[in-house]
Design an enzyme around this catalytic site. Structure first.
Site, PDB file in Angstrom:
ATOM      1  N   GLY A  91       0.807  -1.223   0.000  1.00  0.00           N
ATOM      2  CA  GLY A  91       0.000   0.000   0.000  1.00  0.00           C
ATOM      3  C   GLY A  91       0.839   1.270   0.000  1.00  0.00           C
ATOM      4  O   GLY A  91       0.305   2.363   0.157  1.00  0.00           O
ATOM      5  N   LYS A  95       7.578  18.870  -3.384  1.00  0.00           N
ATOM      6  CA  LYS A  95       8.057  19.099  -2.013  1.00  0.00           C
ATOM      7  C   LYS A  95       9.330  19.959  -2.000  1.00  0.00           C
ATOM      8  O   LYS A  95       9.450  20.880  -1.183  1.00  0.00           O
ATOM      9  CB  LYS A  95       8.301  17.755  -1.314  1.00  0.00           C
ATOM     10  CG  LYS A  95       7.000  17.005  -1.031  1.00  0.00           C
ATOM     11  CD  LYS A  95       7.273  15.572  -0.591  1.00  0.00           C
ATOM     12  CE  LYS A  95       5.992  14.842  -0.219  1.00  0.00           C
ATOM     13  NZ  LYS A  95       6.208  13.394  -0.035  1.00  0.00           N
TER      14      LYS A  95
HETATM   15  N1  HSE Z   1       3.542   9.055  -1.728  1.00  0.00           N
HETATM   16  C1  HSE Z   1       4.191   9.889  -0.750  1.00  0.00           C
HETATM   17  C2  HSE Z   1       5.435   9.172  -0.247  1.00  0.00           C
HETATM   18  C3  HSE Z   1       3.235  10.188   0.366  1.00  0.00           C
HETATM   19  O1  HSE Z   1       5.654   8.015  -0.610  1.00  0.00           O
HETATM   20  O2  HSE Z   1       6.243   9.758   0.458  1.00  0.00           O
HETATM   21  C4  HSE Z   1       3.578  11.405   1.163  1.00  0.00           C
HETATM   22  O3  HSE Z   1       3.567  12.571   0.400  1.00  0.00           O
END
Ligand code: HSE
Length: 373
Positions: free
Chosen positions: A181, A199
């Site tokens: 998941g 980010k």
């Molecule tokens: N898909 C992102 C990760 C979730 O794996 O870090 C958090 O932004």
């Protein structure tokens, strides 16, 4: 303080849970009760206590003068943008965990909040539960931020850790990340580096005080990292990590997302599995490291709730945060001199410092070229 939560998915339900579980502590910290008056979601949740406060029409929230703050945990940049903008324009505060929203519309939403004397906060949008954003605009005040190097995506860090430690190939570890998941059925946002790109653009905007457009950030994901690359990098004493980087070099400002070779002397080297870590280099503080859970229901929700408390404590004015409208131009990352890992059919080695253009021209037959962090 009466709050509305927009979106009752993993993070939204986590926010409701944190506010309930730690209610007494939160009241003491905020100086007043914080209660969730509405949860907005298109879905029904039969049997969940949320049913009593569930609404399907955002106008119920926007038109209710008792609601002073909306928490946006829907994701995406469609309805999330419309609703947050409308809430700020109605003089309400907003907190979000949505990096896509902040990276794309942060300048505008921060500006609307300032004009209304309200707050738009987004601690959870980068690094999940890691307190990186508030740390940069409070604890690191007085520093010029010279560099940021971050492992900002848990899914790809999990995959690269598995490739490194278990000598497995990309497709195999991707399947495991999907089964657990961590990765979506369509994993492109993570594995193509798009999530890290948003980010690092947010962190770079905070670092410069100007808008760093994520669309300007050269972004390379991990889809072409082969088992042979990891094996050769390991034989040379390195591991491969997906990094979001920002660097200020005099007038030049660079930002990029790329897999990079990291050596054991780096604080990022032992950061494994789904964990995130960010190294921030301040001109006075030197390098600081922020480490923890970059995703997950309660860690991320706890960062959203910290925004809710911060906003409650400062609800009569705008707290200094974020950046302005002015755009930060980025220098061409491929003109920066670095060492590169080169893997040819028969060999793997690290080059002297050179530009990416030069290394690609010199080793045009190479099977792989990756910068060294
Ligand atoms: N898909 C992102 C990760 C979730 O794996 O870090 C958090 O932004």
């Amino acid at each position: 303080m009466k709050v509305a939560v927009l979106g009752y998915g993993t993070i939204g339900s986590g926010v409701v849970e944190v506010l309930k579980n730690n209610a007494a502590l939160i009241t003491a910290q905020a100086g007043e009760d914080i209660s969730v008056k509405y949860v907005l979601d298109l879905r029904e949740f039969p049997g969940d206590p949320v049913e009593e406060i569930l609404v399907h029409d955002v106008n119920t929230i926007l038109d209710d003068p008792e609601i002073e703050l909306v928490v946006e945990t829907m994701g995406g940049t469609g309805a999330a943008y419309k609703f947050v903008k409308a809430a700020l324009e109605a003089g309400k505060h907003a907190a979000t965990s949505n990096k896509a929203l902040v990276a794309k519309y942060g300048s505008e939403l921060l500006d609307i909040a300032r004009k209304h004397g309200t707050n738009f906060q987004f601690e959870a949008s980068v690094g999940g539960g890691i307190p990186i954003i508030r740390a940069m605009y409070t604890s690191m005040l007085g520093n010029n931020i010279l560099g940021i190097n971050g492992i900002l995506n848990g899914t790809t860090n999990f995959m690269l850790t598995k490739m490194d430690r278990e000598n497995r190939d990309y497709d195999d570890v991707l399947k495991e990340a999907q089964a657990l998941g961590y990765a979506e059925r369509d994993p492109s946002a993570d594995v193509e580096g798009f999530d890290t790109c948003r980010k690092i653009a947010i962190l770079a905007s905070i670092a410069t005080g100007k808008f760093v457009d994520f669309e300007d950030v050269p972004t390379r994901g991990i889809t072409d990292i082969a088992k042979e690359d990891m094996e050769a990098a390991k034989a040379l004493g390195y591991s491969i990590k997906l990094l979001g980087t920002f660097k200020k070099d005099g007038e030049k400002v660079y930002a990029s997302v790329t897999p990079a070779l990291v050596d054991p002397s780096s604080a990022l080297y032992p950061v494994s599995d789904v964990f995130n870590a960010v190294l921030v280099d301040g001109d006075m503080s030197s390098e600081l490291m922020f480490y923890g859970s970059g995703a997950g229901k309660l860690p991320t929700a706890s960062a959203v709730v910290a925004d809710v408390i911060e906003i409650t404590k400062n609800k009569d004015h705008t707290v200094f945060a974020g950046w302005g409208f002015e755009k930060q131009e980025l220098s061409d990352a491929s003109s920066e001199e670095k060492c590169f890992f080169v893997r040819t059919e028969s060999d793997a080695f690290i080059t002297e410092k050179m530009t990416e253009k030069a290394v690609r021209a010199r080793y045009s037959d190479a099977a792989q070229i990756i910068p060294v962090a």
